[in-house]
Design a protein around this motif. Structure first.
Motif, mmCIF file in Angstrom:
data_model
loop_
_atom_site.group_PDB
_atom_site.id
_atom_site.type_symbol
_atom_site.label_atom_id
_atom_site.label_comp_id
_atom_site.label_asym_id
_atom_site.label_seq_id
_atom_site.Cartn_x
_atom_site.Cartn_y
_atom_site.Cartn_z
ATOM 1 N N LEU A 16 51.968 1.820 10.044
ATOM 2 C CA LEU A 16 52.604 0.506 9.892
ATOM 3 C C LEU A 16 52.771 0.122 8.426
ATOM 4 O O LEU A 16 53.624 -0.697 8.093
ATOM 5 C CB LEU A 16 51.799 -0.556 10.641
ATOM 6 N N ILE A 17 51.981 0.710 7.563
ATOM 7 C CA ILE A 17 52.202 0.559 6.120
ATOM 8 C C ILE A 17 53.396 1.412 5.702
ATOM 9 O O ILE A 17 54.255 0.969 4.935
ATOM 10 C CB ILE A 17 50.935 0.945 5.333
ATOM 11 N N ASN A 18 53.470 2.608 6.234
ATOM 12 C CA ASN A 18 54.610 3.484 5.930
ATOM 13 C C ASN A 18 55.936 2.866 6.364
ATOM 14 O O ASN A 18 56.950 2.964 5.672
ATOM 15 C CB ASN A 18 54.439 4.837 6.608
ATOM 16 N N ARG A 19 55.929 2.225 7.555
ATOM 17 C CA ARG A 19 57.146 1.575 8.033
ATOM 18 C C ARG A 19 57.564 0.451 7.080
ATOM 19 O O ARG A 19 58.757 0.240 6.836
ATOM 20 C CB ARG A 19 56.944 0.997 9.434
ATOM 21 N N ALA A 20 56.576 -0.261 6.559
ATOM 22 C CA ALA A 20 56.869 -1.348 5.627
ATOM 23 C C ALA A 20 57.444 -0.814 4.320
ATOM 24 O O ALA A 20 58.374 -1.399 3.756
ATOM 25 C CB ALA A 20 55.607 -2.162 5.356
ATOM 26 N N VAL A 21 56.902 0.281 3.832
ATOM 27 C CA VAL A 21 57.418 0.889 2.605
ATOM 28 C C VAL A 21 58.879 1.272 2.783
ATOM 29 O O VAL A 21 59.726 0.982 1.922
ATOM 30 C CB VAL A 21 56.578 2.130 2.217
ATOM 31 N N GLU A 22 59.195 1.908 3.897
ATOM 32 C CA GLU A 22 60.570 2.344 4.134
ATOM 33 C C GLU A 22 61.509 1.138 4.255
ATOM 34 O O GLU A 22 62.616 1.146 3.706
ATOM 35 C CB GLU A 22 60.636 3.198 5.390
ATOM 36 N N LYS A 23 61.075 0.112 4.959
ATOM 37 C CA LYS A 23 61.903 -1.092 5.115
ATOM 38 C C LYS A 23 62.113 -1.801 3.777
ATOM 39 O O LYS A 23 63.231 -2.225 3.453
ATOM 40 C CB LYS A 23 61.241 -2.042 6.109
ATOM 41 N N ALA A 24 61.037 -1.909 2.994
ATOM 42 C CA ALA A 24 61.128 -2.591 1.703
ATOM 43 C C ALA A 24 61.991 -1.819 0.713
ATOM 44 O O ALA A 24 62.604 -2.410 -0.184
ATOM 45 C CB ALA A 24 59.737 -2.810 1.128
ATOM 46 N N LEU A 25 62.048 -0.502 0.861
ATOM 47 C CA LEU A 25 62.918 0.323 0.016
ATOM 48 C C LEU A 25 64.383 0.120 0.399
ATOM 49 O O LEU A 25 65.248 -0.079 -0.462
ATOM 50 C CB LEU A 25 62.540 1.800 0.167
ATOM 51 N N LYS A 26 64.654 0.161 1.696
ATOM 52 C CA LYS A 26 66.037 0.096 2.169
ATOM 53 C C LYS A 26 66.614 -1.313 2.149
ATOM 54 O O LYS A 26 67.811 -1.503 1.924
ATOM 55 C CB LYS A 26 66.123 0.658 3.585
ATOM 56 N N GLU A 27 65.762 -2.320 2.386
ATOM 57 C CA GLU A 27 66.260 -3.686 2.525
ATOM 58 C C GLU A 27 65.777 -4.614 1.419
ATOM 59 O O GLU A 27 66.156 -5.792 1.400
ATOM 60 C CB GLU A 27 65.821 -4.256 3.880
ATOM 61 N N ALA A 45 53.782 9.661 5.872
ATOM 62 C CA ALA A 45 54.212 9.156 4.563
ATOM 63 C C ALA A 45 55.012 10.204 3.805
ATOM 64 O O ALA A 45 56.010 9.886 3.152
ATOM 65 C CB ALA A 45 53.001 8.713 3.747
ATOM 66 N N VAL A 46 54.582 11.449 3.886
ATOM 67 C CA VAL A 46 55.327 12.540 3.240
ATOM 68 C C VAL A 46 56.738 12.617 3.810
ATOM 69 O O VAL A 46 57.716 12.773 3.072
ATOM 70 C CB VAL A 46 54.588 13.886 3.421
ATOM 71 N N ASP A 47 56.864 12.495 5.123
ATOM 72 C CA ASP A 47 58.182 12.514 5.757
ATOM 73 C C ASP A 47 59.046 11.366 5.257
ATOM 74 O O ASP A 47 60.243 11.546 4.957
ATOM 75 C CB ASP A 47 58.042 12.422 7.280
ATOM 76 N N VAL A 48 58.462 10.168 5.152
ATOM 77 C CA VAL A 48 59.203 9.013 4.642
ATOM 78 C C VAL A 48 59.692 9.281 3.221
ATOM 79 O O VAL A 48 60.856 9.024 2.886
ATOM 80 C CB VAL A 48 58.324 7.745 4.682
ATOM 81 N N ALA A 49 58.821 9.806 2.388
ATOM 82 C CA ALA A 49 59.176 10.068 0.992
ATOM 83 C C ALA A 49 60.305 11.090 0.884
ATOM 84 O O ALA A 49 61.239 10.921 0.088
ATOM 85 C CB ALA A 49 57.957 10.548 0.226
ATOM 86 N N LYS A 50 60.233 12.138 1.679
ATOM 87 C CA LYS A 50 61.246 13.193 1.593
ATOM 88 C C LYS A 50 62.601 12.734 2.117
ATOM 89 O O LYS A 50 63.644 13.226 1.677
ATOM 90 C CB LYS A 50 60.761 14.426 2.342
ATOM 91 N N LYS A 51 62.593 11.775 3.053
ATOM 92 C CA LYS A 51 63.843 11.247 3.587
ATOM 93 C C LYS A 51 64.453 10.188 2.680
ATOM 94 O O LYS A 51 65.618 9.813 2.858
ATOM 95 C CB LYS A 51 63.601 10.641 4.972
ATOM 96 N N ASN A 52 63.679 9.724 1.710
ATOM 97 C CA ASN A 52 64.127 8.623 0.856
ATOM 98 C C ASN A 52 63.902 8.968 -0.610
ATOM 99 O O ASN A 52 62.930 8.507 -1.228
ATOM 100 C CB ASN A 52 63.374 7.344 1.221
#
Length: 283
Positions: A16-27, A45-52
């Motif tokens: 749920l922290i990872n989801r927040a990081v991705e949302k805060a990056l995109k939005e 988290a690694v997956d999030v980083a590699k996709k973004n």
């Protein structure tokens, strides 16, 4: 020129922290996060980083309030009877100052955390630490040596402002004053080794959350150079407060950095949202 580094700590601690990081990056205006190698959601988290690829990722060195990477039997002075790090920085520092913590074990564990991230094929932009322990004399030197070997070129300096947030106890006053003094020492050490650091640091370090009002006022008086804002955003307070055993407004911080009002003000004031990779070594 005014630059803003919005950094999420504890990346990888929980999905749920990872989801927040991705949302805060995109939005929103978040462009940086520091990953916990021992976090239960590290792989996610690694997956999030590699996709973004716009997300700058640093290492969140951890020695308290988390899980080690090395087997507990290899670092007996760093862990409790359950094989986890001690519950918080107070417990850790008490043992450290009493000489009951092995600096060689610290070096081995932090090296293992770096190696785990290296194996995940993430390029790191900077380093900081959970509960600011990289500022402690004897630990800062280890962190700088390891970071230098790993070709990391930037570091957080948690030089807190005493009056950021509520000052409703002597503990908060002493804590911010002490951390600020340690941060100056750590910055001196880092600059001697040619590490880049932001010119300014903010974020409410005594358990309170950064909200839209705090951010808006900060942007109105933002100084030249790079200012880092430390955040701990998340998508569900109820779950994260229980998991982290911390009454923090994770959702509030996520709302602040994705606020249309804040994003508009950044544009109006020509403030750039960057990550640590954009920093230059001070001459």
């Amino acid at each position: 020129m005014k630059n803003l580094i919005v950094n999420s700590d504890d990346f990888g601690r929980h999905e749920l922290i990872n989801r927040a990081v991705e949302k805060a990056l995109k939005e929103g205006c978040l462009r940086s996060a520091t990953i916990m190698a021992g976090g239960i959601a590290f792989d996610d988290a690694v997956d999030v980083a590699k996709k973004n690829p716009k997300l700058g990722v640093g290492i969140h060195f951890t020695l308290a309030n988390g899980f080690p990477v090395l087997p507990p039997k290899e670092i007996p002075t760093l862990v409790d009877e359950d094989g986890n790090f001690f519950e918080n920085y107070v417990v850790f520092l008490k043992k450290y100052l009493q000489g009951k913590v092995s600096t060689e074990e610290i070096r081995s564990e932090l090296a293992a955390q770096l190696e785990k991230i290296h194996r995940a094929d993430l390029k790191l932009t900077h380093f900081d630490s959970h509960q600011h322990l990289h500022h402690i004399p004897g630990i800062i030197e280890i962190c700088l040596d390891l970071a230098e070997d790993a070709k990391i070129s930037a570091m957080r300096v948690s030089e807190t402002k005493i009056f950021d947030g509520e000052l409703d106890s002597i503990g908060k006053f002493v804590g911010r004053l002490g951390l600020g003094s340690l941060a100056k020492f750590a910055a001196y050490k880092a600059h001697k080794k040619n590490f880049a650091t932001p010119e300014h640091f903010t974020g409410i370090v005594a358990g309170e959350a950064v909200d839209e009002n705090f951010l808006s006022k900060l942007l109105d008086k933002l100084e030249d150079g790079a200012t880092e804002i430390m955040l701990h955003p998340g998508t569900d307070n109820k779950i994260l407060q229980k998991y982290c055993d911390w009454e923090h407004d994770f959702e509030g911080e996520l709302a602040a950095v994705t606020s249309p009002k804040i994003l508009q003000k950044l544009e109006e004031k020509n403030i750039s949202a960057i990550n640590f990779s954009a920093l230059k070594v001070k001459e």
